[in-house]
Design a protein around this motif. Sequence first.
Motif, PDB file in Angstrom:
ATOM      1  N   CYS A  61       0.852  -1.184   0.000  1.00 46.07           N
ATOM      2  CA  CYS A  61       0.000   0.000   0.000  1.00 46.07           C
ATOM      3  C   CYS A  61       0.890   1.237   0.000  1.00 46.07           C
ATOM      4  O   CYS A  61       1.951   1.248   0.620  1.00 46.07           O
ATOM      5  CB  CYS A  61      -0.936   0.012   1.214  1.00 46.07           C
ATOM      6  SG  CYS A  61      -0.116  -0.122   2.821  1.00 46.07           S
ATOM      7  N   ARG A  62       0.474   2.267  -0.715  1.00 44.08           N
ATOM      8  CA  ARG A  62       1.253   3.506  -0.751  1.00 44.08           C
ATOM      9  C   ARG A  62       0.361   4.679  -1.146  1.00 44.08           C
ATOM     10  O   ARG A  62      -0.621   4.523  -1.875  1.00 44.08           O
ATOM     11  CB  ARG A  62       2.450   3.402  -1.695  1.00 44.08           C
ATOM     12  CG  ARG A  62       2.109   3.261  -3.163  1.00 44.08           C
ATOM     13  CD  ARG A  62       3.384   3.251  -4.018  1.00 44.08           C
ATOM     14  NE  ARG A  62       4.156   2.038  -3.864  1.00 44.08           N
ATOM     15  CZ  ARG A  62       5.403   1.998  -3.402  1.00 44.08           C
ATOM     16  NH1 ARG A  62       6.011   3.099  -3.031  1.00 44.08           N
ATOM     17  NH2 ARG A  62       6.049   0.856  -3.334  1.00 44.08           N
ATOM     18  N   PHE A  63       0.718   5.855  -0.633  1.00 42.35           N
ATOM     19  CA  PHE A  63       0.007   7.075  -0.988  1.00 42.35           C
ATOM     20  C   PHE A  63       0.473   7.584  -2.348  1.00 42.35           C
ATOM     21  O   PHE A  63       1.650   7.482  -2.697  1.00 42.35           O
ATOM     22  CB  PHE A  63       0.262   8.170   0.048  1.00 42.35           C
ATOM     23  CG  PHE A  63      -0.551   8.049   1.300  1.00 42.35           C
ATOM     24  CD1 PHE A  63      -1.881   8.459   1.340  1.00 42.35           C
ATOM     25  CD2 PHE A  63       0.006   7.536   2.459  1.00 42.35           C
ATOM     26  CE1 PHE A  63      -2.626   8.360   2.493  1.00 42.35           C
ATOM     27  CE2 PHE A  63      -0.729   7.429   3.619  1.00 42.35           C
ATOM     28  CZ  PHE A  63      -2.057   7.837   3.641  1.00 42.35           C
ATOM     29  N   PHE A  64      -0.449   8.163  -3.095  1.00 41.54           N
ATOM     30  CA  PHE A  64      -0.086   8.960  -4.264  1.00 41.54           C
ATOM     31  C   PHE A  64       0.540  10.266  -3.758  1.00 41.54           C
ATOM     32  O   PHE A  64       0.357  10.647  -2.589  1.00 41.54           O
ATOM     33  CB  PHE A  64      -1.324   9.260  -5.102  1.00 41.54           C
ATOM     34  CG  PHE A  64      -1.726   8.143  -6.022  1.00 41.54           C
ATOM     35  CD1 PHE A  64      -1.502   8.230  -7.388  1.00 41.54           C
ATOM     36  CD2 PHE A  64      -2.332   6.993  -5.525  1.00 41.54           C
ATOM     37  CE1 PHE A  64      -1.867   7.200  -8.247  1.00 41.54           C
ATOM     38  CE2 PHE A  64      -2.703   5.964  -6.365  1.00 41.54           C
ATOM     39  CZ  PHE A  64      -2.476   6.063  -7.727  1.00 41.54           C
ATOM     40  N   PRO A  65       1.274  10.986  -4.612  1.00 40.02           N
ATOM     41  CA  PRO A  65       1.916  12.239  -4.171  1.00 40.02           C
ATOM     42  C   PRO A  65       0.950  13.246  -3.551  1.00 40.02           C
ATOM     43  O   PRO A  65       1.343  14.037  -2.691  1.00 40.02           O
ATOM     44  CB  PRO A  65       2.527  12.783  -5.464  1.00 40.02           C
ATOM     45  CG  PRO A  65       2.818  11.565  -6.275  1.00 40.02           C
ATOM     46  CD  PRO A  65       1.685  10.625  -5.982  1.00 40.02           C
ATOM     47  N   SER A  66      -0.314  13.229  -3.947  1.00 39.36           N
ATOM     48  CA  SER A  66      -1.287  14.173  -3.391  1.00 39.36           C
ATOM     49  C   SER A  66      -1.566  13.921  -1.917  1.00 39.36           C
ATOM     50  O   SER A  66      -1.993  14.823  -1.196  1.00 39.36           O
ATOM     51  CB  SER A  66      -2.601  14.073  -4.165  1.00 39.36           C
ATOM     52  OG  SER A  66      -3.214  12.804  -3.945  1.00 39.36           O
ATOM     53  N   GLY A  67      -1.337  12.692  -1.457  1.00 35.21           N
ATOM     54  CA  GLY A  67      -1.649  12.332  -0.077  1.00 35.21           C
ATOM     55  C   GLY A  67      -3.121  12.082   0.172  1.00 35.21           C
ATOM     56  O   GLY A  67      -3.530  11.782   1.293  1.00 35.21           O
ATOM     57  N   LEU A  68      -3.941  12.170  -0.867  1.00 37.00           N
ATOM     58  CA  LEU A  68      -5.386  12.007  -0.730  1.00 37.00           C
ATOM     59  C   LEU A  68      -5.884  10.682  -1.288  1.00 37.00           C
ATOM     60  O   LEU A  68      -7.062  10.337  -1.144  1.00 37.00           O
ATOM     61  CB  LEU A  68      -6.118  13.152  -1.444  1.00 37.00           C
ATOM     62  CG  LEU A  68      -5.779  14.567  -0.972  1.00 37.00           C
ATOM     63  CD1 LEU A  68      -6.501  15.593  -1.843  1.00 37.00           C
ATOM     64  CD2 LEU A  68      -6.153  14.740   0.488  1.00 37.00           C
TER      65      LEU A  68
ATOM     66  N   ILE B 204       4.627   4.322  -8.328  1.00 36.39           N
ATOM     67  CA  ILE B 204       3.829   5.394  -8.920  1.00 36.39           C
ATOM     68  C   ILE B 204       4.726   6.239  -9.815  1.00 36.39           C
ATOM     69  O   ILE B 204       5.829   6.633  -9.416  1.00 36.39           O
ATOM     70  CB  ILE B 204       3.176   6.249  -7.823  1.00 36.39           C
ATOM     71  CG1 ILE B 204       2.179   5.384  -7.028  1.00 36.39           C
ATOM     72  CG2 ILE B 204       2.479   7.467  -8.407  1.00 36.39           C
ATOM     73  CD1 ILE B 204       1.602   6.057  -5.809  1.00 36.39           C
ATOM     74  N   VAL B 205       4.289   6.502 -11.031  1.00 42.49           N
ATOM     75  CA  VAL B 205       5.059   7.281 -11.996  1.00 42.49           C
ATOM     76  C   VAL B 205       4.681   8.759 -11.859  1.00 42.49           C
ATOM     77  O   VAL B 205       3.512   9.125 -12.015  1.00 42.49           O
ATOM     78  CB  VAL B 205       4.796   6.799 -13.438  1.00 42.49           C
ATOM     79  CG1 VAL B 205       5.649   7.593 -14.426  1.00 42.49           C
ATOM     80  CG2 VAL B 205       5.073   5.306 -13.560  1.00 42.49           C
ATOM     81  N   ASP B 206       5.680   9.594 -11.573  1.00 43.22           N
ATOM     82  CA  ASP B 206       5.457  11.040 -11.414  1.00 43.22           C
ATOM     83  C   ASP B 206       4.288  11.320 -10.460  1.00 43.22           C
ATOM     84  O   ASP B 206       4.285  10.832  -9.340  1.00 43.22           O
ATOM     85  CB  ASP B 206       5.261  11.701 -12.773  1.00 43.22           C
ATOM     86  CG  ASP B 206       6.584  11.904 -13.512  1.00 43.22           C
ATOM     87  OD1 ASP B 206       7.639  11.685 -12.891  1.00 43.22           O
ATOM     88  OD2 ASP B 206       6.566  12.271 -14.694  1.00 43.22           O
ATOM     89  N   ARG B 207       3.292  12.053 -10.931  1.00 43.70           N
ATOM     90  CA  ARG B 207       2.195  12.466 -10.061  1.00 43.70           C
ATOM     91  C   ARG B 207       1.084  11.417  -9.977  1.00 43.70           C
ATOM     92  O   ARG B 207       0.119  11.587  -9.244  1.00 43.70           O
ATOM     93  CB  ARG B 207       1.624  13.807 -10.506  1.00 43.70           C
ATOM     94  CG  ARG B 207       2.662  14.933 -10.489  1.00 43.70           C
ATOM     95  CD  ARG B 207       2.019  16.276 -10.697  1.00 43.70           C
ATOM     96  NE  ARG B 207       1.064  16.578  -9.631  1.00 43.70           N
ATOM     97  CZ  ARG B 207       1.396  17.075  -8.435  1.00 43.70           C
ATOM     98  NH1 ARG B 207       2.676  17.273  -8.144  1.00 43.70           N
ATOM     99  NH2 ARG B 207       0.471  17.334  -7.542  1.00 43.70           N
TER     100      ARG B 207
ATOM    101  N   VAL C 190       0.722   3.976 -13.064  1.00 41.37           N
ATOM    102  CA  VAL C 190       1.356   3.223 -11.982  1.00 41.37           C
ATOM    103  C   VAL C 190       1.906   1.926 -12.554  1.00 41.37           C
ATOM    104  O   VAL C 190       1.487   1.461 -13.623  1.00 41.37           O
ATOM    105  CB  VAL C 190       0.379   2.919 -10.819  1.00 41.37           C
ATOM    106  CG1 VAL C 190      -0.119   4.209 -10.186  1.00 41.37           C
ATOM    107  CG2 VAL C 190      -0.786   2.049 -11.279  1.00 41.37           C
ATOM    108  N   VAL C 191       2.860   1.329 -11.828  1.00 44.85           N
ATOM    109  CA  VAL C 191       3.492   0.074 -12.225  1.00 44.85           C
ATOM    110  C   VAL C 191       3.219  -0.965 -11.149  1.00 44.85           C
ATOM    111  O   VAL C 191       3.211  -0.652  -9.957  1.00 44.85           O
ATOM    112  CB  VAL C 191       5.011   0.258 -12.404  1.00 44.85           C
ATOM    113  CG1 VAL C 191       5.696  -1.080 -12.688  1.00 44.85           C
ATOM    114  CG2 VAL C 191       5.308   1.249 -13.528  1.00 44.85           C
ATOM    115  N   SER C 192       3.021  -2.214 -11.572  1.00 47.10           N
ATOM    116  CA  SER C 192       2.824  -3.305 -10.630  1.00 47.10           C
ATOM    117  C   SER C 192       3.733  -4.473 -10.970  1.00 47.10           C
ATOM    118  O   SER C 192       4.059  -4.711 -12.128  1.00 47.10           O
ATOM    119  CB  SER C 192       1.361  -3.777 -10.647  1.00 47.10           C
ATOM    120  OG  SER C 192       0.996  -4.214 -11.951  1.00 47.10           O
TER     121      SER C 192
ATOM    122  N   VAL D 183      10.824   2.802  -9.749  1.00 46.90           N
ATOM    123  CA  VAL D 183      10.925   3.683 -10.901  1.00 46.90           C
ATOM    124  C   VAL D 183      11.807   4.863 -10.528  1.00 46.90           C
ATOM    125  O   VAL D 183      11.639   5.455  -9.448  1.00 46.90           O
ATOM    126  CB  VAL D 183       9.538   4.177 -11.356  1.00 46.90           C
ATOM    127  CG1 VAL D 183       9.667   5.255 -12.433  1.00 46.90           C
ATOM    128  CG2 VAL D 183       8.700   3.013 -11.869  1.00 46.90           C
ATOM    129  N   GLY D 184      12.753   5.214 -11.402  1.00 44.58           N
ATOM    130  CA  GLY D 184      13.640   6.328 -11.114  1.00 44.58           C
ATOM    131  C   GLY D 184      14.023   7.077 -12.377  1.00 44.58           C
ATOM    132  O   GLY D 184      14.045   6.506 -13.477  1.00 44.58           O
TER     133      GLY D 184
END
Length: 362
Positions: free
Chosen positions: A140-147, A184-187, A191-193, A226-227
């Motif tokens: 589980c992970r947050f997107f950059p927005s945190g929402l 998660i790619v950029d914003r 997304v990658v799995s 991803v980097g």
Amino acid sequence: MAAPLRIQSDWAQALRKDEGEAWLSCHPPGKPSLYGSLTCQGIGLDGIPEVTASEGFIVNEISKKSIHISCPKESTSSKFLAPYTTFSRIHTKSITCLDISSGGGLGVSSSTDGTMKIWQASNGELRRVLEGHVFDVNCCRFFPSGLVVLSGGMDAQLKIWSAEDASCVVTFKGHKGGILDTAIVDRGRNVVSGSRDGTARLWDCGRSACLGVLADCGSSINGVAVGAADNSINLGSPEQMPSEREVGTEAKMLLLAREDKKLQCLGLQSRQPVFLFIGSDAFNCCTFLSGFLLLAGTQDGNIYQLDVRSPRAPVQIIHRSGAPVLSLLSFRDGFIASQGSHMGETDLLMLSRQSCTTLPAF
């Protein structure tokens, strides 16, 4: 090679009681482990406990929030930090994954108790329970927005959740085996799995669609990262024109930690190979330190640091114990690594980027 020291996870709480005890151990490579204990002899006027160690160990320094222990026989020492705070009522069993939102306000975690929860990072107050996966939730992970939260489970599904009302807004289906890690790619429009079915896939969040299979390895993909790539790295060119739904994949590398002892790197947009490195055991996790440096951890306790520009020989191999390396995270001028232990607990180590010198250890 330094012999790692371990200590009871709740040592700070245990040693704040008169005659309270906590176990500790030293694990020299190739030798029998040494076991000992710490005992509180009382609490000083300054609130700091007076602690003595059993034979073979020495308490060099202690404060309210840390203790420094050495084992003279093995010429090793470690400083252990007490937790800033502990949340003991969020889950009833082991936590499999957690993340903190970009603003630091919320945490999300999944557990072997079958639940995934969002909680207040300041006090552990439960905010939301995310229900919808069948069987275990692995990541589980947050997107950059945190929402918004991304999760992957043994039901071979990826899900996107609203952190505000706990609704599942998107479900991705296409994998034939459990999802073991995500990136998660950029914003976050893509997304990658990585899955037990041996494939890594790229997904379009807006249309709930798979944009393509990035790699088909024939072996479980335990970790993905991803980097952004350094300009000197040749990522190759895509064989077909990328979909207009791919956003932010250019000049990116994709790293795959594989069960078959292989660490694979490819261009995220091009799908072309950059390198394939064979390690000592199954790779469990991976992360990027920079545009050309990366880390990967194995089941037999090795942490490989590689330079993408010259990946045949590792920059260094860090080995503190034979316990599996479970996760890696770039942090400040170094990185944090977690390792499982034979006692069923997890050791968290902070190490410098350039050497295997232990910084303040946990």
